[in-house]
Write an enzyme that holds these catalytic residues in place. Structure first.
Site, mmCIF file in Angstrom:
data_model
loop_
_atom_site.group_PDB
_atom_site.id
_atom_site.type_symbol
_atom_site.label_atom_id
_atom_site.label_comp_id
_atom_site.label_asym_id
_atom_site.label_seq_id
_atom_site.Cartn_x
_atom_site.Cartn_y
_atom_site.Cartn_z
ATOM 1 C CG ASP A 25 52.629 1.601 9.916
ATOM 2 O OD1 ASP A 25 52.566 1.967 8.732
ATOM 3 O OD2 ASP A 25 53.708 1.453 10.535
ATOM 4 C CE LYS A 87 52.726 3.695 2.659
ATOM 5 N NZ LYS A 87 53.089 3.582 4.085
ATOM 6 C CD GLU A 186 53.607 6.189 6.826
ATOM 7 O OE1 GLU A 186 54.822 6.390 6.655
ATOM 8 O OE2 GLU A 186 52.913 5.509 6.052
#
Ligand code: ADP
Ligand code: MG
Length: 627
Positions: A25, A87, A186
């Site tokens: 993740d 990100k 996700e």
């Protein structure tokens, strides 16, 4: 080397080597790595037993980059060389970053193409490089814990990530020496972690409120297949905004001026975050707030006060939830189960409001920080073949329609938005002019009818089409979106087999807000768009008719037409030329019909003449050349 596993007696005759795989993740705020051991998926801790790795990298002159909690501590002293939330910049251009990242202190270096670089003392770093540094630490952690090299990893990305952002993530993995088995959305990973794929069927909502982003996804499980029905979200909404809201409230309460130093604000944000996290289990907390003067003041924050501060933010997430439900064409009551993801969903108020909205108790049993990494690990384990019987198939959707430019500046959609991926779709096109030997393929993304209102993704050319009359060539354009959401476009002329293709790696992507805006625009301009499409189509048809007629007049006009016929045709042609550039689609249509009527006799004579020529033993090729 991986250890060989020996099966229990009677269970299996062949010893089966367990292949090392992991799920990652790669979060905006925190990253984790997880793996399946003895059939159980678990996240892997560092030597200090910490599972979360803050997604923060500190660069210095001398030492290699430092990642995680230690880097986080440097943020206060050395903010310019401590890169957090990278990100947000993945696959983005400077314009996108300026709108979402205005609060950030970094010194960005604009590049002609693609992502900007971030200036640090250790050199200028691209967001891909910074992400690679985070991934390297996770890789090392896993390889130490598992005592072997990873065969491959599944990395999760937000459902909203577009092509460029997904590609940037893959590039970061490559730099870190990781083989990406698949990028996984996700929310899809979270659903897998809860074993929802084992249910017979159902519709699920995955609510992910992290540190800096919010995502809502509606998943449908049917016949063992997971499909993402719709996604929505906000790339600038999360725990950080809650911290900001609390810090602002504290400043008001303590009469701290708005122009407090950066350091002072940082301090207040840290206090705000601790307060917020404590109030997950306590009813109130008394905070020691440092003032400009150097003194401190005590301020009490209660759960009620906190709820008041965060309710507007929760409302914003519910707006996105409504949008996702609308896109999926379902009501909140149709959702069977809700899964909570992200550290911020620990807040009791968030759980309460979401439960109310969806009329059910959300799933919170798996640690909301770890649930995505755990789902990714389960998927990775299957992809490397450790569970050969399990044929879990995960599907995601395309956020915006994909298509190509056709004559008249129009967009022909080949794959509609919210189509599940992987997907491959083809459509046939043809040439516009006689003897046309090349075709420009312009790939676009968006919901509107005109090229100028959509986003250009790529252009390429198909050359070597054999010369034919307009409309005779068959050019098959194929769009293929793979399981990672990356687009490949190919074009092939069916008769000659000439072929050309491109993999779309746009220089930077769209922000969620832009996607949302494009969708809104497509709705509000729907009528106008239909009108303009009709007009452009008529204009293109007019051009085609005019071109064909001019070519025919040039070769056969003198021979086959009497003077008055020639004049009549010229007049009709002029009539069409006059209205063609205007805005009246109906008038153009009539002028085309008029011209068609006047030229019917001429067309018939040309047909006869060509047959006669052919009968005389003329070579067909000679005839073709004349055309
Ligand atoms: P991301 O997906 O963006 O990497 P995470 O899922 O790791 O983010 O969530 C990080 C956020 O969760 C931070 O803003 C953090 O303050 C928040 N958070 C963690 N624990 C709690 C808690 N008990 N109460 C409220 N917020 C929390
Ligand atoms: Mg997350």
């Amino acid at each position: 080397m991986a250890l060989l596993q020996i099966s229990e007696p009677g269970q299996s005759t062949a010893p089966h080597q367990h292949r090392l795989a992991a799920g990652i993740d790669l979060g905006t705020t925190n990253s984790l790595i997880a793996t399946v051991r003895s059939g159980i998926a678990e996240t892997l801790p560092d030597l200090d037993k910490q599972h979360l790795l803050p997604s923060i990298v500190h660069y210095s002159h001398t030492a290699p980059p430092i990642v995680g909690y230690v880097a986080k501590k440097r943020a206060n002293q050395d903010p310019l060389n401590t890169i957090a939330s990278v990100k947000r910049f993945m696959g983005r251009g400077i314009a996108d970053i300026k709108t979402t990242g205005s609060r950030l202190p970094y010194h960005f270096i604009e590049q002609a193409q693609g992502m900007p670089l971030i200036h640090t003392v250790a050199g200028d770093k691209s967001p891909v490089q910074v992400s690679a540094d985070i991934l390297s630490v996770l890789k090392q952690r896993a390889e130490m814990a598992l005592q072997g090299d990873l065969i491959g990893v599944v990395i999760t990305v937000p459902a909203y990530f577009d092509d460029a952002q997904r590609q940037a993530t893959k590039d970061a993995a490559t730099i870190a020496g990781l083989k990406v088995l698949r990028l996984l959305n996700e929310p899809t990973a979270a659903a897998v972690a809860y074993g929802l794929d084992k249910e017979a069927r159902g519709i699920y909502a995955i609510y992910d409120l992290g540190g800096g982003t919010f995502d809502i996804s509606i998943l449908r499980l049917q016949r063992g297949v997971f499909e993402v029905m719709a996604t929505a979200g906000d790339s600038a909404l999360g725990g950080d905004d809650i911290d900001q809201a609390i810090a602002q409230w504290l400043m008001q309460q303590a009469n701290i001026a708005d122009d407090a130093t950066h350091h002072h604000i940082r301090e207040l944000l840290d206090i705000a975050r601790t307060a917020k996290e404590t109030l997950t289990t306590e009813a109130e907390i008394t905070l020691k707030i440092p003032l400009d003067t150097g003194n401190c003041v005590n301020i009490t924050l209660t759960t009620n006060q906190l709820n008041e501060l965060i309710d507007p933010l929760i409302q914003k997430t519910l707006l996105a939830c409504r949008r996702a439900l609308r896109d999926a064409r379902i009501t909140p009551e149709q959702i069977n189960e809700v899964v909570m993801v992200g550290g911020s969903t620990r807040m009791p108020r968030v759980r309460e409001k979401i439960g109310e909205f969806f009329h059910c108790q959300p799933h919170v049993d798996i640690d909301p920080d770890k649930v995505v990494a755990i789902g990714a690990a389960i998927q990775a384990d299957i992809l490397v073949g450790n569970k050969p019987d399990d044929d879990l198939l995960l599907l995601d959707v395309i956020p915006l329609s994909l298509g190509i430019e056709t004559m008249g500046g129009l967009v022909e959609k080949i794959i509609q938005r919210n189509t599940t991926i992987p997907v491959s779709k083809a459509q046939d096109f043809t040439t516009f002019k006689d003897g046309q030997t090349a075709m420009a393929v312009h790939v676009l993304q968006g919901e509107r009818e005109l090229v100028t209102h959509c986003r250009s993704l790529a252009r390429f050319e198909l050359r070597g089409i054999p010369p034919m009359v307009a409309g005779a060539a068959r050019i098959r354009v194929t769009f293929q979106v793979d399981a990672d959401g990356l687009l490949g476009v190919s074009a092939q002329e069916e008769i000659s087999g000439v072929h050309s293709e491109i993999t779309v790696k746009p220089s930077y992507g769209l922000s969620d807000n832009q996607i949302e805006q494009m969708l809104k625009d497509s709705l509000s301009h729907a009528h106008e768009d239909v009108a303009i499409r009709t007009l452009r189509e008529q204009q293109v048809e007019a051009d085609r008719v005019i071109n064909a007629l001019r070519a025919a007049l040039k070769t056969d006009g003198k021979v086959l037409l009497k003077q008055h016929e020639f004049v009549a045709i010229s007049e009709a042609l002029d009539g069409l030329l006059q209205v063609k550039g205007g805005q009246d689609a109906q008038a153009i249509k009539q002028a085309i019909e008029e011209l068609d009527k006047v030229t019917q006799e001429f067309a018939a004579r040309r047909m006869d003449a060509s047959i006669r020529r052919a009968m005389k033993g003329q070579k067909v090729e000679n005839f073709m050349e004349n055309n």
